[in-house]
Design a protein around this motif. Structure first.
Motif, mmCIF file in Angstrom:
data_model
loop_
_atom_site.group_PDB
_atom_site.id
_atom_site.type_symbol
_atom_site.label_atom_id
_atom_site.label_comp_id
_atom_site.label_asym_id
_atom_site.label_seq_id
_atom_site.Cartn_x
_atom_site.Cartn_y
_atom_site.Cartn_z
ATOM 1 N N ALA A 95 0.854 -1.199 0.000
ATOM 2 C CA ALA A 95 0.000 0.000 0.000
ATOM 3 C C ALA A 95 0.886 1.244 0.000
ATOM 4 N N LEU A 96 0.419 2.259 -0.737
ATOM 5 C CA LEU A 96 1.194 3.506 -0.804
ATOM 6 C C LEU A 96 0.453 4.668 -0.131
ATOM 7 N N SER A 97 -0.772 4.428 0.333
ATOM 8 C CA SER A 97 -1.543 5.529 0.930
ATOM 9 C C SER A 97 -2.509 4.956 1.960
ATOM 10 N N LYS A 98 -3.077 5.863 2.774
ATOM 11 C CA LYS A 98 -4.057 5.434 3.800
ATOM 12 C C LYS A 98 -5.232 4.714 3.137
ATOM 13 N N GLU A 99 -5.668 5.258 1.999
ATOM 14 C CA GLU A 99 -6.815 4.669 1.308
ATOM 15 C C GLU A 99 -6.500 3.220 0.879
ATOM 16 N N GLU A 100 -5.287 3.025 0.360
ATOM 17 C CA GLU A 100 -4.892 1.662 -0.039
ATOM 18 C C GLU A 100 -4.722 0.752 1.177
ATOM 19 N N GLU A 101 -4.320 1.333 2.320
ATOM 20 C CA GLU A 101 -4.145 0.511 3.533
ATOM 21 C C GLU A 101 -5.468 -0.134 3.941
ATOM 22 N N GLY A 102 -6.556 0.632 3.793
ATOM 23 C CA GLY A 102 -7.882 0.095 4.131
ATOM 24 C C GLY A 102 -8.211 -1.096 3.247
ATOM 25 N N ARG A 103 -7.930 -0.965 1.950
ATOM 26 C CA ARG A 103 -8.200 -2.062 1.020
ATOM 27 C C ARG A 103 -7.285 -3.262 1.290
ATOM 28 N N LEU A 104 -6.044 -2.953 1.717
ATOM 29 C CA LEU A 104 -5.098 -4.025 2.037
ATOM 30 C C LEU A 104 -5.600 -4.836 3.234
ATOM 31 N N ASP A 105 -6.138 -4.124 4.245
ATOM 32 C CA ASP A 105 -6.666 -4.830 5.424
ATOM 33 C C ASP A 105 -7.788 -5.772 5.021
ATOM 34 N N GLN A 237 21.292 -6.481 -15.072
ATOM 35 C CA GLN A 237 22.120 -5.954 -13.970
ATOM 36 C C GLN A 237 21.280 -5.463 -12.793
ATOM 37 N N PHE A 238 20.009 -5.180 -13.043
ATOM 38 C CA PHE A 238 19.173 -4.594 -11.988
ATOM 39 C C PHE A 238 18.218 -5.590 -11.356
ATOM 40 N N LYS A 239 18.280 -6.827 -11.823
ATOM 41 C CA LYS A 239 17.227 -7.753 -11.373
ATOM 42 C C LYS A 239 17.313 -8.060 -9.873
ATOM 43 N N SER A 240 18.517 -7.877 -9.289
ATOM 44 C CA SER A 240 18.648 -8.164 -7.853
ATOM 45 C C SER A 240 17.954 -7.103 -6.988
ATOM 46 N N HIS A 241 17.449 -6.028 -7.616
ATOM 47 C CA HIS A 241 16.730 -5.019 -6.820
ATOM 48 C C HIS A 241 15.409 -5.561 -6.271
ATOM 49 N N VAL A 242 14.935 -6.622 -6.864
ATOM 50 C CA VAL A 242 13.685 -7.230 -6.386
ATOM 51 C C VAL A 242 13.962 -8.704 -6.097
ATOM 52 N N LYS A 243 13.524 -9.166 -4.917
ATOM 53 C CA LYS A 243 13.831 -10.563 -4.528
ATOM 54 C C LYS A 243 12.757 -11.544 -5.028
ATOM 55 N N GLY A 244 11.501 -11.122 -4.947
ATOM 56 C CA GLY A 244 10.424 -12.060 -5.307
ATOM 57 C C GLY A 244 9.349 -11.364 -6.105
ATOM 58 N N LEU A 245 8.186 -11.243 -5.499
ATOM 59 C CA LEU A 245 7.032 -10.662 -6.200
ATOM 60 C C LEU A 245 6.550 -9.437 -5.435
ATOM 61 N N ILE A 246 6.422 -8.311 -6.149
ATOM 62 C CA ILE A 246 5.917 -7.088 -5.520
ATOM 63 C C ILE A 246 4.672 -6.654 -6.294
ATOM 64 N N TYR A 247 3.545 -6.606 -5.589
ATOM 65 C CA TYR A 247 2.261 -6.287 -6.229
ATOM 66 C C TYR A 247 1.675 -5.013 -5.630
ATOM 67 N N PRO A 248 0.930 -4.248 -6.427
ATOM 68 C CA PRO A 248 0.157 -3.142 -5.852
ATOM 69 C C PRO A 248 -1.107 -3.668 -5.170
ATOM 70 N N VAL A 249 -1.784 -2.800 -4.444
ATOM 71 C CA VAL A 249 -3.109 -3.164 -3.921
ATOM 72 C C VAL A 249 -4.072 -3.036 -5.104
ATOM 73 N N PRO A 250 -4.784 -4.098 -5.450
ATOM 74 C CA PRO A 250 -5.606 -4.005 -6.669
ATOM 75 C C PRO A 250 -6.741 -2.995 -6.544
ATOM 76 N N ASP A 251 -7.089 -2.415 -7.680
ATOM 77 C CA ASP A 251 -8.224 -1.501 -7.767
ATOM 78 C C ASP A 251 -9.494 -2.359 -7.688
ATOM 79 N N PRO A 252 -10.329 -2.169 -6.660
ATOM 80 C CA PRO A 252 -11.485 -3.071 -6.510
ATOM 81 C C PRO A 252 -12.466 -2.981 -7.666
ATOM 82 N N LYS A 253 -12.382 -1.877 -8.441
ATOM 83 C CA LYS A 253 -13.326 -1.719 -9.559
ATOM 84 C C LYS A 253 -12.851 -2.459 -10.803
ATOM 85 N N TYR A 254 -11.589 -2.904 -10.791
ATOM 86 C CA TYR A 254 -11.009 -3.539 -11.969
ATOM 87 C C TYR A 254 -10.568 -4.939 -11.555
#
Ligand SMILES: Cc1cc2nc3c(=O)[nH]c(=O)nc-3n(C[C@H](O)[C@H](O)[C@H](O)COP(=O)(O)OP(=O)(O)OC[C@H]3O[C@@H](n4cnc5c(N)ncnc54)[C@H](O)[C@@H]3O)c2cc1C
Length: 402
Positions: A95-105, A237-254
Motif C-alpha cells: 500500500a502507498l496511501s491510507k486509502e490503499e491501507e484500508g483495502r489491504l486490510d 544488472q538490476f534484477k537483484s533489486h527485487v527478490k520475489g514478487l511485488i504487487y500493488p493493492v488491486p483496484d477493486p473496480k477492476y
C-alpha cells in the motif's frame, strides 16, 4: 464411469489436468484430448505471470478461493514429485496511501478466511526486511506464494497422459459438439468429425470457450472479452533489486491485479502485465487485428456498458500501453531505484475474461454442465494455480452429478 469414452477439448493446462484426473480415477477409461494447435499449452497456459497464487484475494466460499488453495498445494506436490522447478520466493502486496491501507486490510481478512498459510502485515520499515528496495506505508506478506512455469507443467502432464494410454489429437480445431442418445460427436473445422463418439465431453477452450459452448447448444452468455497484458524484462544488472514478487493493492473496480514485479522461474525479472482490450483473441504481436474478434466485442452490449463504467481505469492502463516510460514509472512507485531501468518488451498474455451482458466481469470460475457435456466458461487467474483442483472438481463433483 470406468470404461467410458471421454473427450477433452483444449490442450491447455486445464484440459490436460482434466484428462489426467480421469486417467488417475478411471485407469481403464478411453480419454482423448483435442487441441487445435500443433503443440499443447500455446495460449494462456504459457503466457502468464507463472505465479502459484496462495489465495489472498478471493471471495471466501467461492470456487476461486477453494480451488486456488487446493490447487496451490497440488501444484507444489506435482512439481516436487516430478522434479519440475518450483521457487517459493514470496510476495508482498504494497500500500502507498491510507486509502490503499484500508483495502489491504480487507485483503488480509480474506486471506485469513481462506486459510492462506503464514500471511502477515508488515509496517513500512518491515517491508525492507523482505524487499530491501521496496517502499510503501504497509504491506501484506505471503511467504508461501511461489513461481513455476505452467507451460512446463502442462507439457509434463501431456507426457503423463500418453504414458497412461490417453490420446492427444493435435492440430484439429473442434467447431461444435452434438449429443444424441447419450453419444457425443466431435465435429472439426472443415466439415468432418472424429471417428469415435464419446459418453462425456469437457470443453476447456480458454479464449474460445464461449464460442465452442454456444455452438454446442449451451447459453450464449457470458461472452469472452479478451484483455491483453504486456510484460517487460528488466535489465539483467538490476534484477537483484527485487527478490520475489511485488504487487500493488488491486483496484477493486477492476478485476486485474495491477502491474507487478514478477521473478520468473528462469531467473529473469519482469514488470507487467497491464490490462487493455485486445484486438484479437490470439493476437500476441499486438500489431495485428482480427476482424471477427473485434466485431464480436463491438457488437456486445456488455462491452459498451463495461467501457462506460471503467473509463478512468482504462485511461490509466492506456497510458502504460502507449508509453514504456509510463509503464516503468507505474512499477517504480514501489521500487524507486528502478525508475530509470531499461526494459525489453517480453511476452504478451491474453486473458480469457468472461463478461456478462450487463457489462460486469465474471469474477468466479464458471463451470457448467449441459447434458453430458461440461463447459469451463470462465477460468481466468488463478486458473493455472487451480488447474489440478479444477480437474478434481470437474471429474469428482460436476461430472458425477446427474
Ligand atoms: C497475462 C496473464 C497472466 C496470468 N497470470 C497467472 C498467474 O500468475 N497464475 C495463475 O494461476 N494464473 C494466471 N493466469 C491465468 C492462467 O494462465 C489461465 O487461467 C490458465 O492458463 C487457463 O488454462 P486453460 O487450459 O483453461 O486455457 P488455455 O491455456 O488458453 O488453453 C485453451 C486451449 O484450448 C485450445 N482450443 C481453443 N479452442 C479450441 C477448439 N475449438 N478446438 C480445439 N482446441 C481449442 C487452445 O488452442 C488452447 O490450447 C494468467 C493469464 C494471463 C493471460
Amino acid at each position: 464411469m470406468t470404461n467410458k469414452h471421454y473427450a477433452i477439448i483444449g490442450g491447455g493446462i486445464n484440459g490436460l489436468a482434466v484428462a489426467r484426473q480421469l486417467l488417475l480415477d478411471f485407469p481403464d477409461a478411453n480419454v482423448t484430448v483435442f487441441e487445435k494447435e500443433t503443440e499443447v499449452a500455446m495460449h494462456q497456459s504459457s503466457h502468464n505471470s507463472g505465479v502459484v497464487h496462495a489465495g489472498l484475494y478471493y471471495e471466501p466460499g467461492g470456487l476461486k478461493a477453494r480451488l486456488c488453495r487446493r490447487g496451490a498445494e497440488l501444484v507444489k506436490q506435482y512439481c516436487t514429485e516430478n522434479n519440475i522447478p518450483y521457487d517459493e520466493c514470496g510476495k508482498v502486496v504494497v500500500a502507498l496511501s491510507k486509502e490503499e491501507e484500508g483495502r489491504l486490510d480487507a485483503i488480509y481478512q480474506k486471506s485469513i478466511a481462506n486459510k492462506v498459510p503464514d500471511v502477515s502485515i508488515l509496517t513500512g520499515s518491515e517491508i525492507q526486511e523482505v524487499e530491501p528496495n521496496c517502499i510503501g506505508t504497509k504491506a501484506l506478506y505471503s511467504p508461501r506464494t511461489a513461481i513455476v512455469s505452467y507451460g512446463e507443467i502442462a507439457r509434463h502432464i501431456a507426457q503423463e497422459i500418453k504414458q497412461k494410454n490417453g490420446t492427444l489429437v493435435l492440430g484439429r480445431k473442434v467447431v461444435n459438439l452434438t449429443e444424441q442418445y447419450n453419444k457425443i460427436t466431435v465435429h472439426f473445422e472443415g466439415g468432418d468429425h472424429y471417428s469415435q463418439t464419446f459418453n462425456y465431453v469437457v470443453t476447456c477452450a480458454g479464449l474460445q470457450s464461449d464460442r465452442l459452448a454456444a455452438n454446442s447448444g449451451d447459453i450464449e452468455t457470458p461472452k469472452i472479452v479478451p484483455f491483453f497484458g504486456q510484460y517487460y524484462v528488466i535489465d539483467e544488472q538490476f534484477k537483484s533489486h527485487v527478490k520475489g514478487l511485488i504487487y500493488p493493492v488491486p483496484d477493486p473496480k477492476y478485476p486485474f491485479l495491477g502491474v507487478h514485479f514478477t521473478k520468473r522461474i528462469d531467473g529473469q525479472m519482469t514488470i507487467g502485465p497491464n490490462a487493455f482490450i485486445s484486438f484479437g483473441r490470439e493476437n500476441y504481436e499486438g500489431n495485428k487485428f482480427n476482424i471477427s474478434d473485434i466485431y464480436d466485442f463491438l457488437t456486445y452490449k456488455g462491452f459498451w456498458k463495461f467501457s462506460s463504467k471503467n473509463m478512468s481505469a482504462a485511461i490509466r492502463e492506456l497510458r502504460t500501453v502507449l508509453s514504456q516510460t509510463n509503464f516503468v514509472s507505474e512499477a517504480a512507485k514501489y521500487v524507486p531505484s528502478l525508475a530509470d531501468v531499461s526494459v525489453e518488451p517480453a511476452t504478451r498474455g491474453i486473458r480469457a475474461q468472461a463478461m456478462e451482458s450487463d457489462g460486469s466481469l465474471v469474477d468466479d470460475f464458471v463451470i457448467r454442465k449441459q447434458g453430458n457435456i461440461t463447459h469451463i466458461r470462465n477460468a481466468p487467474s488463478p486458473g493455472a494455480t487451480s488447474s489440478l483442483a479444477i480437474a478434481e472438481y470437474i471429474v469428482r463433483e460436476i461430472m458425477t452429478h446427474h
